[in-house]
Design a protein around this motif. Sequence first.
Motif, PDB file in Angstrom:
ATOM      1  N   GLU A 109       7.610  -3.228 -10.097  1.00 44.51           N
ATOM      2  CA  GLU A 109       6.480  -3.904  -9.473  1.00 44.51           C
ATOM      3  C   GLU A 109       6.187  -3.312  -8.101  1.00 44.51           C
ATOM      4  O   GLU A 109       5.025  -3.096  -7.725  1.00 44.51           O
ATOM      5  N   ASP A 150       4.643   0.164  -8.516  1.00 45.85           N
ATOM      6  CA  ASP A 150       3.252   0.083  -8.955  1.00 45.85           C
ATOM      7  C   ASP A 150       2.336  -0.269  -7.789  1.00 45.85           C
ATOM      8  O   ASP A 150       1.268   0.325  -7.613  1.00 45.85           O
ATOM      9  N   LEU A 151       2.765  -1.248  -6.962  1.00 48.01           N
ATOM     10  CA  LEU A 151       1.974  -1.644  -5.802  1.00 48.01           C
ATOM     11  C   LEU A 151       1.850  -0.490  -4.813  1.00 48.01           C
ATOM     12  O   LEU A 151       0.770  -0.222  -4.278  1.00 48.01           O
ATOM     13  N   ILE A 181       2.039   2.759  -5.332  1.00 46.64           N
ATOM     14  CA  ILE A 181       1.174   3.826  -5.846  1.00 46.64           C
ATOM     15  C   ILE A 181      -0.295   3.444  -5.703  1.00 46.64           C
ATOM     16  O   ILE A 181      -1.130   4.263  -5.299  1.00 46.64           O
ATOM     17  N   ARG A 182      -0.618   2.189  -6.024  1.00 51.61           N
ATOM     18  CA  ARG A 182      -2.008   1.735  -5.911  1.00 51.61           C
ATOM     19  C   ARG A 182      -2.479   1.755  -4.460  1.00 51.61           C
ATOM     20  O   ARG A 182      -3.608   2.157  -4.161  1.00 51.61           O
ATOM     21  N   LYS A 183      -1.605   1.313  -3.540  1.00 53.12           N
ATOM     22  CA  LYS A 183      -1.964   1.297  -2.123  1.00 53.12           C
ATOM     23  C   LYS A 183      -2.116   2.711  -1.565  1.00 53.12           C
ATOM     24  O   LYS A 183      -3.000   2.980  -0.746  1.00 53.12           O
ATOM     25  N   TYR A 234      -3.034   5.327  -3.306  1.00 51.28           N
ATOM     26  CA  TYR A 234      -4.282   5.840  -3.888  1.00 51.28           C
ATOM     27  C   TYR A 234      -5.494   5.285  -3.129  1.00 51.28           C
ATOM     28  O   TYR A 234      -6.413   6.034  -2.773  1.00 51.28           O
ATOM     29  N   GLU A 235      -5.512   3.972  -2.869  1.00 52.82           N
ATOM     30  CA  GLU A 235      -6.626   3.343  -2.169  1.00 52.82           C
ATOM     31  C   GLU A 235      -6.814   3.926  -0.775  1.00 52.82           C
ATOM     32  O   GLU A 235      -7.939   4.201  -0.333  1.00 52.82           O
ATOM     33  N   ASN A 253      -8.144   7.555  -0.676  1.00 49.81           N
ATOM     34  CA  ASN A 253      -9.593   7.540  -0.852  1.00 49.81           C
ATOM     35  C   ASN A 253     -10.294   7.105   0.428  1.00 49.81           C
ATOM     36  O   ASN A 253     -11.343   7.648   0.803  1.00 49.81           O
TER      37      ASN A 253
END
Length: 213
Positions: free
Chosen positions: A24, A27-28, A30-32, A34-35, A38
């Motif tokens: 968990e 996953d968090l 990696i998403r952060k 990526y965001e 960008n």
Amino acid sequence: HDLMTPAGIIKGFTEQLIYEPSFEERDLAIRKIYENINRLIELLDSATKLSKLERVEEISFEEIDIVPIFIMVAENLQIEAEGKRQEIVINKNSSCPAKVNPIIEEVFTNLLSNAIKYSPEKSKINIDFLDEINYWKVIVKDHGDGVSDIEKAFIFDRFRRADKKGIKGSGLGLAIVKRVIELHEGNYGIEDNPEGQGSVFWVMIRKARKESV
């Protein structure tokens, strides 16, 4: 400061990945990452555009109908609007020939993107083209929280934006609008939405003068 914020977040979550986090947490992270990558790219892109514009003193102009340009911009941003179930309404059927440089597209993109970001879900964003004698007045009306009178005074300045919690942005979009409109010898501004909630951003763009026969 604006560059360091996403860079710091990326660094923090990257360090978290080094120490074998749970699924968990990984996953968090990696998403952060990526965001914020960008966000960093968007900021650098906007800063580069503004820097180039600030070094330009004059630009060339041609007669272009600005209505299709805004329609194209709306189509490009349709996915973002649909993600918030927003409706973009362009209230113009006839043409609006203006004396502009193609870079005027940046103005429309930033104004509409700004409206989408700051407007609530299921709201409507209205685009109007008004005839103001020698100018076309392009209006972008949203139904968000609006902008305070204090914030109105500096909202078009670089790295300054209204304090909206949870809304991400570089603070450069409206500075680009300001510079492009200045190069077009036009005008720009913001007002409260007369319908009671939200803001009305507008720009004045010179009409294309028809040559006398």
